[in-house]
Design a protein around this motif. Structure first.
Motif, PDB file in Angstrom:
ATOM      1  N   GLN A  58       2.999  -1.543  -1.137  1.00  0.00           N
ATOM      2  CA  GLN A  58       4.282  -1.568  -1.849  1.00  0.00           C
ATOM      3  C   GLN A  58       4.073  -1.945  -3.318  1.00  0.00           C
ATOM      4  O   GLN A  58       4.674  -1.348  -4.208  1.00  0.00           O
ATOM      5  CB  GLN A  58       5.249  -2.545  -1.189  1.00  0.00           C
ATOM      6  CG  GLN A  58       5.864  -2.015   0.073  1.00  0.00           C
ATOM      7  CD  GLN A  58       6.734  -3.042   0.783  1.00  0.00           C
ATOM      8  OE1 GLN A  58       6.635  -4.243   0.564  1.00  0.00           O
ATOM      9  NE2 GLN A  58       7.590  -2.560   1.679  1.00  0.00           N
ATOM     10  N   GLU A  59       3.215  -2.929  -3.551  1.00  0.00           N
ATOM     11  CA  GLU A  59       2.920  -3.335  -4.930  1.00  0.00           C
ATOM     12  C   GLU A  59       2.253  -2.201  -5.693  1.00  0.00           C
ATOM     13  O   GLU A  59       2.601  -1.909  -6.828  1.00  0.00           O
ATOM     14  CB  GLU A  59       2.032  -4.580  -4.940  1.00  0.00           C
ATOM     15  CG  GLU A  59       2.745  -5.828  -4.472  1.00  0.00           C
ATOM     16  CD  GLU A  59       1.794  -7.009  -4.278  1.00  0.00           C
ATOM     17  OE1 GLU A  59       0.598  -6.906  -4.641  1.00  0.00           O
ATOM     18  OE2 GLU A  59       2.265  -8.041  -3.759  1.00  0.00           O
ATOM     19  N   GLN A  65       4.668   0.612  -6.596  1.00  0.00           N
ATOM     20  CA  GLN A  65       5.516   0.276  -7.740  1.00  0.00           C
ATOM     21  C   GLN A  65       4.752   0.401  -9.062  1.00  0.00           C
ATOM     22  O   GLN A  65       5.322   0.782 -10.068  1.00  0.00           O
ATOM     23  CB  GLN A  65       6.085  -1.132  -7.590  1.00  0.00           C
ATOM     24  CG  GLN A  65       7.110  -1.234  -6.496  1.00  0.00           C
ATOM     25  CD  GLN A  65       7.576  -2.667  -6.267  1.00  0.00           C
ATOM     26  OE1 GLN A  65       7.048  -3.613  -6.834  1.00  0.00           O
ATOM     27  NE2 GLN A  65       8.575  -2.817  -5.397  1.00  0.00           N
ATOM     28  N   ARG A  66       3.472   0.077  -9.037  1.00  0.00           N
ATOM     29  CA  ARG A  66       2.659   0.132 -10.255  1.00  0.00           C
ATOM     30  C   ARG A  66       2.239   1.553 -10.612  1.00  0.00           C
ATOM     31  O   ARG A  66       2.387   1.983 -11.742  1.00  0.00           O
ATOM     32  CB  ARG A  66       1.401  -0.731 -10.107  1.00  0.00           C
ATOM     33  CG  ARG A  66       1.623  -2.204 -10.171  1.00  0.00           C
ATOM     34  CD  ARG A  66       0.303  -2.977 -10.252  1.00  0.00           C
ATOM     35  NE  ARG A  66      -0.761  -2.451  -9.424  1.00  0.00           N
ATOM     36  CZ  ARG A  66      -1.039  -2.832  -8.174  1.00  0.00           C
ATOM     37  NH1 ARG A  66      -0.317  -3.748  -7.594  1.00  0.00           N
ATOM     38  NH2 ARG A  66      -2.039  -2.292  -7.504  1.00  0.00           N
TER      39      ARG A  66
END
Length: 137
Positions: free
Chosen positions: A58-59, A62-63
């Protein structure tokens, strides 16, 4: 003059509600599924590894986004998670308890919002109970 609700009365009614929940056969069965999961070290490890991977992806999404191979690997590990009956039953039990929690929240929120007891039709099954603040309606 400061007006206060009778929290002792509210606590008494909540104790009645919680006692009724605790006495349901389904509660006892669901609770045992959660305990079975927590006692199974292999299932807990598999679940925790999946949760860690999910957070990490998820991180990253997003990046910079995810590659098709990362998505496919994630989906495969997720399928393996649901293939484990101990984990599957644990997740089902969590979902059931979450649904009850949501209904309680929704009844309270709608009662305040409508200034009356809501009908069952006004309570959304599977809703969050936040009164619409989270966008899940």
């Amino acid at each position: 003059m400061i007006v206060k609700m009778d929290t002792d009365f509210v606590s008494e009614k909540m104790e009645e509600l919680c006692s009724a929940i605790l006495n349901q056969d389904a509660y006892i069965e669901l609770r045992s599924k959660i305990e079975k999961f927590t006692e199974n070290e292999e299932a807990v490890k598999q679940y925790e590894e999946f949760a860690d991977m999910q957070r990490s992806l998820q991180e990253k999404e997003q990046r910079e986004g995810l590659s098709p191979s990362e998505i496919a690997a994630y989906e495969q590990i997720e399928l393996e998670l649901y293939d484990n009956p101990v984990i599957r039953e644990f997740l089902n039990a969590q979902r059931e308890f979450s649904d009850v929690h949501s209904i309680i929240n929704q009844y309270f929120t709608k009662t305040i919002e409508l200034n009356r007891l809501p009908s069952r039709k006004e309570i959304k099954k599977g809703g969050c109970g936040c009164g619409g603040a989270c966008g899940n309606h």
